[in-house]
Design an enzyme around this catalytic site. Structure first.
Site, PDB file in Angstrom:
ATOM      1  CD  GLU A 122     -25.551  -2.194 -20.428  1.00  0.00           C
ATOM      2  OE1 GLU A 122     -26.580  -2.766 -20.332  1.00  0.00           O
ATOM      3  OE2 GLU A 122     -24.613  -2.247 -19.106  1.00  0.00           O
ATOM      4  CG  ASN A 128     -19.997   2.461 -20.941  1.00  0.00           C
ATOM      5  OD1 ASN A 128     -18.697   2.407 -20.406  1.00  0.00           O
ATOM      6  ND2 ASN A 128     -20.858   2.557 -20.192  1.00  0.00           N
ATOM      7  CG  HIS A 176     -20.641  -3.271 -13.217  1.00  0.00           C
ATOM      8  ND1 HIS A 176     -20.513  -2.307 -12.345  1.00  0.00           N
ATOM      9  CD2 HIS A 176     -20.866  -2.669 -14.318  1.00  0.00           C
ATOM     10  CE1 HIS A 176     -21.232  -1.090 -12.891  1.00  0.00           C
ATOM     11  NE2 HIS A 176     -21.349  -1.459 -14.018  1.00  0.00           N
ATOM     12  CD  GLU A 216     -21.362   1.686 -15.904  1.00  0.00           C
ATOM     13  OE1 GLU A 216     -21.917   0.944 -15.481  1.00  0.00           O
ATOM     14  OE2 GLU A 216     -21.792   2.210 -17.040  1.00  0.00           O
ATOM     15  CG  ASP A 261     -19.190  -2.333  -9.027  1.00  0.00           C
ATOM     16  OD1 ASP A 261     -19.020  -3.118 -10.039  1.00  0.00           O
ATOM     17  OD2 ASP A 261     -20.379  -1.571  -8.773  1.00  0.00           O
TER      18      ASP A 261
HETATM   19  C1  XIL Z   1     -27.353   0.814 -12.564  1.00  0.00           C
HETATM   20  C2  XIL Z   1     -27.453   1.915 -11.420  1.00  0.00           C
HETATM   21  O1  XIL Z   1     -26.288   1.877 -10.791  1.00  0.00           O
HETATM   22  C3  XIL Z   1     -28.712   1.640 -10.792  1.00  0.00           C
HETATM   23  O2  XIL Z   1     -29.064   2.497  -9.660  1.00  0.00           O
HETATM   24  C4  XIL Z   1     -29.991   1.247 -11.473  1.00  0.00           C
HETATM   25  O3  XIL Z   1     -31.054   1.061 -10.683  1.00  0.00           O
HETATM   26  C5  XIL Z   1     -29.566   0.310 -12.764  1.00  0.00           C
HETATM   27  O4  XIL Z   1     -28.440   0.779 -13.388  1.00  0.00           O
HETATM   28  N1  XIL Z   1     -24.413  -0.788 -16.509  1.00  0.00           N
HETATM   29  C6  XIL Z   1     -24.650   0.736 -16.637  1.00  0.00           C
HETATM   30  C7  XIL Z   1     -25.093   1.325 -15.653  1.00  0.00           C
HETATM   31  O5  XIL Z   1     -24.394   1.232 -17.698  1.00  0.00           O
HETATM   32  O6  XIL Z   1     -26.005   2.533 -16.010  1.00  0.00           O
HETATM   33  C8  XIL Z   1     -25.949   0.496 -14.654  1.00  0.00           C
HETATM   34  O7  XIL Z   1     -26.257   1.199 -13.380  1.00  0.00           O
HETATM   35  C9  XIL Z   1     -24.842  -0.513 -14.279  1.00  0.00           C
HETATM   36  C10 XIL Z   1     -24.908  -1.319 -15.166  1.00  0.00           C
END
Ligand code: XIL
Length: 382
Positions: free
Chosen positions: A181, A224, A260, A289, A291
């Site tokens: 990020e 990422n 996400h 990641e 979802d």
């Molecule tokens: C999130 C985790 O799922 C949580 O448990 C934590 O509290 C905060 O981070 N982008 C990312 C991940 O790169 O590391 C994040 O994970 C979600 C967004």
């Protein structure tokens, strides 16, 4: 399109395909068949359905938001959860256990236990690990964010951290999210909230990749981010940076999209094309990641239409990755609503994963399973 993959992988694929209930939409599957396959710990396993060489992953729950929840640390304590992690997936991503605040909580003090445990588990189960993450603006320990360090000290702190953490898991990490990020949505670098870029300038990003490569030459090194699923200002910034690194000989191997997703915003229809343009630069890509969150009123359950829409997003995301050569890693940010970060971080949204809180498989699970099996049958990898 991807080239044809091995023939051997096709053997048995049709049987597997037949084993996947025709669950798209889920309503179409015979109830008994669905019930049998939906039994917790039932016979279906995503990792077995996937084409050879294609890694289907999950985040491994622990740390982060879990610390404030009314349940014990998930991975070490929830046996049913743990069994599914081993049974269903071929790639693991520590959800928080390798982040700075977790693994390096005090200056000079590392807490490796939980990350070690995940890596050991992965090795025992024939799984690869995605390391997450080394240079980020978030989840850094207070000693680092609030400390008074000179620039040379700060640089040394990052270098030592990368050497120590990457070195510890040398040879055991398939892909590292080196920089997470680092851009804002408008494509400018996070010069304010990222301590490393703010204090040391953008050149520190190259250094991080170089140090990581020195510590583990076999690990594939990734950028990422979220919000880079489409061709947009932010993904354009990565596209330019990858080329810059390549021109300078900085060891970058991959670009990954977190994915996400939310049904509020629609599916990013150009995901495949966006991944493809990075593949055309010669780097690997990954979905890291995934979802798909939805708006569901408090106390209610998602409607059938919502579940089918979610399944369709999962299927499309998988389809995009499967269609791009060098996109061989597809990770869900958790697989059960029981431990999802979504309700904690996105008010009013939830139900974002492929299994219910009690590990029942949703249409999204079957969408992924079915598409994997289909890919194994028709596009075997080698
Ligand atoms: C999130 C985790 O799922 C949580 O448990 C934590 O509290 C905060 O981070 N982008 C990312 C991940 O790169 O590391 C994040 O994970 C979600 C967004």
């Amino acid at each position: 399109m991807k080239p044809t993959r091995t023939v051997a992988a096709v053997l048995g694929a049709s049987a597997l395909l037949a084993a996947v209930p025709a669950a798209l939409p889920a309503t179409a599957a015979p109830a008994a068949e669905r019930a049998a396959a939906a039994a917790p710990g039932g016979p279906l396993a995503l990792r077995d359905l996937a084409p050879e060489g294609f890694r289907i992953g999950t985040a491994v729950a622990g740390g982060g938001h879990h610390v404030d929840q009314p349940y014990p640390d998930p991975f070490p304590n929830d046996r049913q959860y743990r069994r599914l992690v081993g049974q269903q997936f071929s790639s693991l991503s520590p959800e928080n256990q390798m982040k700075w605040e977790f693994i390096h909580p005090e200056q000079g003090t590392y807490r490796f236990g939980p990350a070690d445990e995940i890596v050991r588990f992965a090795q025992r189960h024939g799984q690869v690990v995605r390391g997450h993450t080394l240079l980020w603006h978030s989840q850094n320990p207070a000693w680092l964010e609030e400390g008074e360090f000179t620039k040379p000290q700060l640089r040394r702190i990052l270098r030592d951290h990368i050497r120590t953490v990457v070195g510890r898991y040398k040879g055991k990490i398939q892909q590292w999210d080196v920089a997470n990020e680092i851009f804002l949505d408008d494509g400018s670098l996070r010069t304010q909230d990222n301590i490393w870029i703010r204090e040391l300038g953008p050149g520190i990003i190259e250094d991080a990749f170089r140090w990581a490569h020195q510590a583990d030459p076999a690990a594939k090194l990734f950028f990422n981010d979220y919000g880079v699923e489409s061709d947009n200002a932010k993904s354009d910034a990565y596209y330019a940076l990858v080329q810059e690194f390549q021109a300078k000989g900085v060891p970058v191997d991959g670009f990954s999209v977190q994915a996400h997703l939310s049904t509020r915003y629609g599916f990013p229809g150009d995901l495949q094309a966006n991944l493809q343009r990075f593949a055309d630069l010669g780097v690997e890509t990954a979905v890291t990641e995934l979802d798909v969150r939805m708006d569901v009123p408090v106390g209610e359950q998602p409607t059938r239409a919502q579940q089918d829409q979610q399944a369709d997003y999962y299927r499309q995301a998988l389809e995009a990755c499967l269609s791009v050569e060098g996109c061989d890693s597809f990770t869900l940010w958790g697989f059960t609503d029981k431990y999802s970060w979504v309700p904690v971080f996105f008010q009013g949204e939830g139900f974002a994963t492929v299994m219910t809180e009690d590990f029942r498989r949703k249409p999204a699970y079957y969408a992924v399973a079915y598409r994997l099996a289909e890919a194994k049958a028709s596009y075997p990898r080698g």
